[in-house]
Scaffold this motif. Structure first.
Motif, PDB file in Angstrom:
ATOM      1  N   ALA A  93      18.069  25.986  64.389  1.00  0.00           N
ATOM      2  CA  ALA A  93      18.564  24.941  65.201  1.00  0.00           C
ATOM      3  C   ALA A  93      20.272  24.884  65.468  1.00  0.00           C
ATOM      4  CB  ALA A  93      18.573  23.548  64.115  1.00  0.00           C
ATOM      5  N   LEU A  94      20.838  25.354  64.366  1.00  0.00           N
ATOM      6  CA  LEU A  94      22.254  25.564  64.540  1.00  0.00           C
ATOM      7  C   LEU A  94      22.702  26.576  65.413  1.00  0.00           C
ATOM      8  CD1 LEU A  94      25.232  25.201  63.005  1.00  0.00           C
ATOM      9  CD2 LEU A  94      24.777  27.494  62.054  1.00  0.00           C
ATOM     10  N   CYS A  95      21.943  27.733  65.530  1.00  0.00           N
ATOM     11  CA  CYS A  95      22.325  28.692  66.523  1.00  0.00           C
ATOM     12  C   CYS A  95      21.948  28.243  68.018  1.00  0.00           C
ATOM     13  CB  CYS A  95      21.534  29.998  66.337  1.00  0.00           C
ATOM     14  SG  CYS A  95      22.140  30.801  64.814  1.00  0.00           S
ATOM     15  N   VAL A  96      20.926  27.665  68.296  1.00  0.00           N
ATOM     16  CA  VAL A  96      20.553  27.044  69.610  1.00  0.00           C
ATOM     17  C   VAL A  96      21.384  26.106  70.033  1.00  0.00           C
ATOM     18  CG1 VAL A  96      19.075  25.651  70.852  1.00  0.00           C
ATOM     19  CG2 VAL A  96      17.837  27.583  69.301  1.00  0.00           C
ATOM     20  N   MET A  97      22.071  25.053  69.044  1.00  0.00           N
ATOM     21  CA  MET A  97      23.130  24.243  69.481  1.00  0.00           C
ATOM     22  C   MET A  97      24.473  24.975  69.882  1.00  0.00           C
ATOM     23  SD  MET A  97      23.073  20.864  67.143  1.00  0.00           S
ATOM     24  CE  MET A  97      23.138  21.777  65.265  1.00  0.00           C
ATOM     25  N   GLY A  98      24.639  26.140  69.015  1.00  0.00           N
ATOM     26  CA  GLY A  98      25.887  26.741  69.340  1.00  0.00           C
ATOM     27  C   GLY A  98      26.044  27.629  70.677  1.00  0.00           C
ATOM     28  N   VAL A  99      24.658  28.210  71.058  1.00  0.00           N
ATOM     29  CA  VAL A  99      24.301  28.841  72.474  1.00  0.00           C
ATOM     30  C   VAL A  99      24.523  27.813  73.230  1.00  0.00           C
ATOM     31  CG1 VAL A  99      22.525  29.882  73.494  1.00  0.00           C
ATOM     32  CG2 VAL A  99      23.077  30.708  71.277  1.00  0.00           C
ATOM     33  N   VAL A 104      29.111  31.760  75.451  1.00  0.00           N
ATOM     34  CA  VAL A 104      30.058  32.995  75.404  1.00  0.00           C
ATOM     35  C   VAL A 104      30.245  32.862  73.814  1.00  0.00           C
ATOM     36  CG1 VAL A 104      31.682  34.572  76.076  1.00  0.00           C
ATOM     37  CG2 VAL A 104      30.525  33.128  77.916  1.00  0.00           C
ATOM     38  N   SER A 105      29.494  33.226  72.899  1.00  0.00           N
ATOM     39  CA  SER A 105      29.748  33.399  71.451  1.00  0.00           C
ATOM     40  C   SER A 105      28.799  34.218  70.683  1.00  0.00           C
ATOM     41  CB  SER A 105      29.827  31.887  70.860  1.00  0.00           C
ATOM     42  OG  SER A 105      28.298  31.451  71.095  1.00  0.00           O
ATOM     43  N   GLY A 106      29.064  34.141  69.583  1.00  0.00           N
ATOM     44  CA  GLY A 106      28.381  35.108  68.366  1.00  0.00           C
ATOM     45  C   GLY A 106      26.984  34.506  68.093  1.00  0.00           C
ATOM     46  N   PHE A 107      26.965  33.225  68.541  1.00  0.00           N
ATOM     47  CA  PHE A 107      25.577  32.444  67.996  1.00  0.00           C
ATOM     48  C   PHE A 107      24.335  33.211  68.409  1.00  0.00           C
ATOM     49  CE2 PHE A 107      28.479  28.614  67.952  1.00  0.00           C
ATOM     50  CZ  PHE A 107      28.240  28.262  66.638  1.00  0.00           C
ATOM     51  N   TRP A 108      24.415  34.002  69.399  1.00  0.00           N
ATOM     52  CA  TRP A 108      23.187  34.730  69.855  1.00  0.00           C
ATOM     53  C   TRP A 108      22.785  35.652  68.878  1.00  0.00           C
ATOM     54  CZ3 TRP A 108      21.003  33.213  74.268  1.00  0.00           C
ATOM     55  CH2 TRP A 108      21.655  32.669  75.241  1.00  0.00           C
ATOM     56  N   ILE A 109      23.750  36.134  67.790  1.00  0.00           N
ATOM     57  CA  ILE A 109      23.311  37.111  66.926  1.00  0.00           C
ATOM     58  C   ILE A 109      22.384  36.542  65.935  1.00  0.00           C
ATOM     59  CG2 ILE A 109      24.379  38.438  65.131  1.00  0.00           C
ATOM     60  CD1 ILE A 109      26.741  38.974  66.966  1.00  0.00           C
ATOM     61  N   GLY A 110      22.461  35.135  65.677  1.00  0.00           N
ATOM     62  CA  GLY A 110      21.882  34.370  64.655  1.00  0.00           C
ATOM     63  C   GLY A 110      20.275  34.154  64.962  1.00  0.00           C
TER      64      GLY A 110
END
Length: 126
Positions: A93-99, A104-110
């Protein structure tokens, strides 16, 4: 129940993600972090200091990921316990919100790390 092979290294991967985040933070925010230390650290990040606030929270997020990875690795390797799937769902959930908010961020890595944490472990040989 044994921990699946796909999860056995996930803690280390999360720690490496946190380390990468911290290194990138040092590279991007060094000019904003230096005054924090040169002014004695105590109460050197205050409201209205956007650059300092951003650099501080960027670094803290990296350290939190290192801590999360360490705890995950400890559970798996020392206690032979799989982390609860809820941990993976929360990370997802955190990473999807971040994406969504910052594509254009590192949230994709999570995302793949979170997906691995959500997967159910199977009994050995099953």
């Amino acid at each position: 129940m044994t921990v699946s092979k796909s999860k056995q290294q996930i803690g280390v991967l999360i720690m490496l993600t946190g380390l990468l985040h911290t290194v990138v933070g040092l590279a991007l925010f060094m000019k904003h972090l230096q005054p924090i230390f040169s002014e004695g650290v105590w109460n050197t990040v205050q409201g209205g200091q956007w650059e300092r606030e951003t650099s501080f929270w960027f670094m803290m997020f990296g350290f939190l990921f290192i801590m999360l990875g360490y705890i995950t690795d400890w559970l798996i390797k020392k206690r032979e316990i799989s982390p609860p799937p809820a941990l993976g769902w929360m990370l997802l959930a955190l990473c999807v919100m971040g994406v969504v908010i910052m594509p254009v961020s590192g949230f994709w890595i999570g995302l793949p790390q979170a997906w691995i944490l959500t997967r159910k472990d199977t009994l050995a040989g099953g």
